[in-house]
Write a protein that holds these residues in place. Structure first.
Motif: not given
Length: 305
Positions: A94-114
């Motif tokens: 994730t981004g260097a300054k994305r404090p809301e993303i703390t773990s893999v479990s916090s990625l559910e329902g997020s935007k995945i870059g491909i």
């Protein structure tokens, strides 16, 4: 294309390409090497368009390309060889300054870059969702699949919020963790050997490989042996011509095992990949090509010896 013309080989210009480079430099591989920095999904498009003859890329993308229910015509290619025996470690970033993303479990329902639709980076997103228990019938596990083409675009996107995370090979990502550009959230390994070789169906008259393809296997085997016997030279090439530090190149060498014989595919690996991709919702049972049909005549289930 006449048998005498050099093969056009698509490859990903990363550390894994080193034996291919050695095959051409030292063992007379007659080929035009065409880099695809955006990965295997782009190579699938290119081989179907007749722009390349052979591709060396990720198992899951090749299998998904042939196994989907909307696979066009005869699929355009077959899986003919094995390049890397070891699994691939996909780093989750994730981004260097994305404090809301703390773990893999916090990625559910997020935007995945491909990188591209049908790429390994998309396919493994479904495998991750399956492992994490995010899959629900008829629903996407992510808010969006954001197509970004290149590794640089993926890194930019998680920093500017276009995407929340992406997955790319660990050692290719590591330099950008070390620089502070992106941040590592976790990792996921492929449950199968990671790199396969495919050939356009035009190189398989009657299902049998033509002479140029057999020559490729022989020269690539020599390149793999040379790689194993000249690791200092491999490290120098990787750390000067590609985007890796010397320390990371040496560490990667400890984790990778190339196929000693590149010709042929273990059918059980393809069957296992199809089963997992069906469970993850990438493929549908009874649709697309079946595992046996993804291989070329005489090049399936040839090893382990």
């Amino acid at each position: 294309m006449a048998d005498s013309q050099p093969l056009r080989i698509g490859f990903v210009p990363e550390h894994f390409s080193t034996p291919l480079y050695f095959a051409q430099k030292y063992f007379g591989l007659s080929a035009t090497l065409i880099p695809f920095p955006s990965g295997t999904g782009h190579m699938i498009t290119a081989i179907r368009a007749g722009e390349i003859d052979v591709g060396i890329g990720l198992t899951e993308a090749w299998v998904a390309g042939l196994g989907k229910e909307d696979t066009p015509g005869d699929g355009g290619y077959r899986i003919v060889g094995t390049y890397v025996e070891t699994p691939l470690c996909w780093a989750i970033s994730t981004g260097a300054k994305r404090p809301e993303i703390t773990s893999v479990s916090s990625l559910e329902g997020s935007k995945i870059g491909i990188s591209r639709l049908g790429s390994g980076s998309q396919v493994m997103g479904y495998v991750l969702a399956d492992q994490q228990g995010w899959l629900a019938p008829g629903e996407s596990p992510y808010a969006a699949f954001v197509v970004l083409q290149t590794f640089q675009n993926l890194r930019n996107a998680v920093n500017d919020g276009t995407a929340d995370f992406f997955m790319w090979e660990h050692f290719t990502s590591k330099r950008y963790y070390d620089s502070g550009e992106i941040r590592r959230v976790g990792e996921i390994y492929t449950p199968w050997s990671s790199w396969k070789i495919v050939a356009a169906n035009g190189l398989l008259p009657g299902g049998n490989p033509e002479a140029r393809l057999q020559d490729l296997f022989g020269k690539l085997d020599q390149g793999v042996r040379y790689f194993g016997e000249h690791q200092d030279e491999a490290v120098e090439y990787i750390s000067t011509e590609l985007d890796y530090s010397e320390a990371d190149a040496r560490e990667w060498l400890r984790t990778v095992e190339f196929a000693k014989r590149t010709e042929g595919v273990d059918l059980k690996v393809i069957q296992s990949c199809v089963n997992i991709l069906q469970k993850a919702g990438v493929l549908k049972e009874g649709k697309g090509l079946q595992p046996e049909s993804m291989l070329a005549k005489g090049l399936g289930a040839q090893f382990p010896q």
